[in-house]
Design a protein around this motif. Sequence first.
Motif, PDB file in Angstrom:
ATOM      1  N   GLU A  18       0.833  -1.209   0.000  1.00 18.91           N
ATOM      2  CA  GLU A  18       0.000   0.000   0.000  1.00 18.91           C
ATOM      3  C   GLU A  18       0.864   1.254   0.000  1.00 18.91           C
ATOM      4  O   GLU A  18       0.564   2.227  -0.680  1.00 18.91           O
ATOM      5  CB  GLU A  18      -0.927  -0.009   1.211  1.00 18.91           C
ATOM      6  N   ARG A  56       2.316   1.700  -3.538  1.00 22.52           N
ATOM      7  CA  ARG A  56       1.284   2.189  -4.459  1.00 22.52           C
ATOM      8  C   ARG A  56       0.959   3.659  -4.181  1.00 22.52           C
ATOM      9  O   ARG A  56       0.796   4.456  -5.112  1.00 22.52           O
ATOM     10  CB  ARG A  56       0.030   1.335  -4.353  1.00 22.52           C
ATOM     11  N   GLY A  57       0.871   4.030  -2.912  1.00 22.05           N
ATOM     12  CA  GLY A  57       0.608   5.427  -2.548  1.00 22.05           C
ATOM     13  C   GLY A  57       1.727   6.353  -3.007  1.00 22.05           C
ATOM     14  O   GLY A  57       1.477   7.445  -3.520  1.00 22.05           O
ATOM     15  N   LYS A  72       3.749   5.822  -5.498  1.00 23.68           N
ATOM     16  CA  LYS A  72       3.682   5.895  -6.957  1.00 23.68           C
ATOM     17  C   LYS A  72       2.568   6.844  -7.395  1.00 23.68           C
ATOM     18  O   LYS A  72       2.754   7.643  -8.314  1.00 23.68           O
ATOM     19  CB  LYS A  72       3.466   4.508  -7.559  1.00 23.68           C
ATOM     20  N   ARG A  73       1.409   6.796  -6.727  1.00 23.00           N
ATOM     21  CA  ARG A  73       0.303   7.709  -7.051  1.00 23.00           C
ATOM     22  C   ARG A  73       0.719   9.164  -6.811  1.00 23.00           C
ATOM     23  O   ARG A  73       0.418  10.047  -7.614  1.00 23.00           O
ATOM     24  CB  ARG A  73      -0.925   7.381  -6.218  1.00 23.00           C
ATOM     25  N   MET A  74       1.411   9.400  -5.690  1.00 23.46           N
ATOM     26  CA  MET A  74       1.871  10.763  -5.394  1.00 23.46           C
ATOM     27  C   MET A  74       2.852  11.250  -6.456  1.00 23.46           C
ATOM     28  O   MET A  74       2.773  12.392  -6.912  1.00 23.46           O
ATOM     29  CB  MET A  74       2.517  10.823  -4.011  1.00 23.46           C
ATOM     30  N   ASP A  95       3.119  10.184  -9.567  1.00 25.54           N
ATOM     31  CA  ASP A  95       2.392  10.398 -10.820  1.00 25.54           C
ATOM     32  C   ASP A  95       1.578  11.681 -10.769  1.00 25.54           C
ATOM     33  O   ASP A  95       1.497  12.422 -11.751  1.00 25.54           O
ATOM     34  CB  ASP A  95       1.481   9.203 -11.124  1.00 25.54           C
ATOM     35  N   GLY A  96       0.958  11.955  -9.617  1.00 21.55           N
ATOM     36  CA  GLY A  96       0.188  13.197  -9.462  1.00 21.55           C
ATOM     37  C   GLY A  96       1.073  14.425  -9.578  1.00 21.55           C
ATOM     38  O   GLY A  96       0.705  15.405 -10.227  1.00 21.55           O
ATOM     39  N   LYS A 106       3.884  14.579 -11.162  1.00 26.04           N
ATOM     40  CA  LYS A 106       4.314  14.654 -12.564  1.00 26.04           C
ATOM     41  C   LYS A 106       3.209  15.246 -13.436  1.00 26.04           C
ATOM     42  O   LYS A 106       3.479  16.089 -14.298  1.00 26.04           O
ATOM     43  CB  LYS A 106       4.684  13.250 -13.051  1.00 26.04           C
ATOM     44  N   ASP A 107       1.968  14.847 -13.194  1.00 32.05           N
ATOM     45  CA  ASP A 107       0.845  15.389 -13.964  1.00 32.05           C
ATOM     46  C   ASP A 107       0.662  16.884 -13.690  1.00 32.05           C
ATOM     47  O   ASP A 107       0.419  17.663 -14.618  1.00 32.05           O
ATOM     48  CB  ASP A 107      -0.447  14.633 -13.637  1.00 32.05           C
TER      49      ASP A 107
END
Length: 129
Positions: free
Chosen positions: A34, A37-38, A40-42, A44-45, A47-48
Amino acid sequence: MMGLTIDKILVILVIAMFVLGPDRLPVYAKKLGEFVRGAKRMADGAKDRLRDEMGPEFDEVDWKQLDPRQYDPRRIIRDALVEDEREARAAARRARLAEAAQNRRAASGAVAGEQVDERGGLHFDEEAT
């Protein structure tokens, strides 16, 4: 820099099994998953958001050039010292060239019996004419 190989991962897992025990290992493995994954989401966010703020320039940036792992402090210091030395040499060279030009102007004025001002302009000797 040392990479994380399969052998090292297996050693870490065996140590974790002994330290945590077989009962708690699945719980901690789930928490680790978890967390990854968290993270990686941060990433990616972020980066976006950066892509949105920078617009089309985002794709033109050479991200490998900005990787801090490529910087060696010894090389940075050496380059800075070499750059300072280069600038000092260039300043000395400009000073020598300016002095040589001034000497040439003074010599050409003295030979012709003319006076040379500080800007290099010639003054004619009015008594001679």
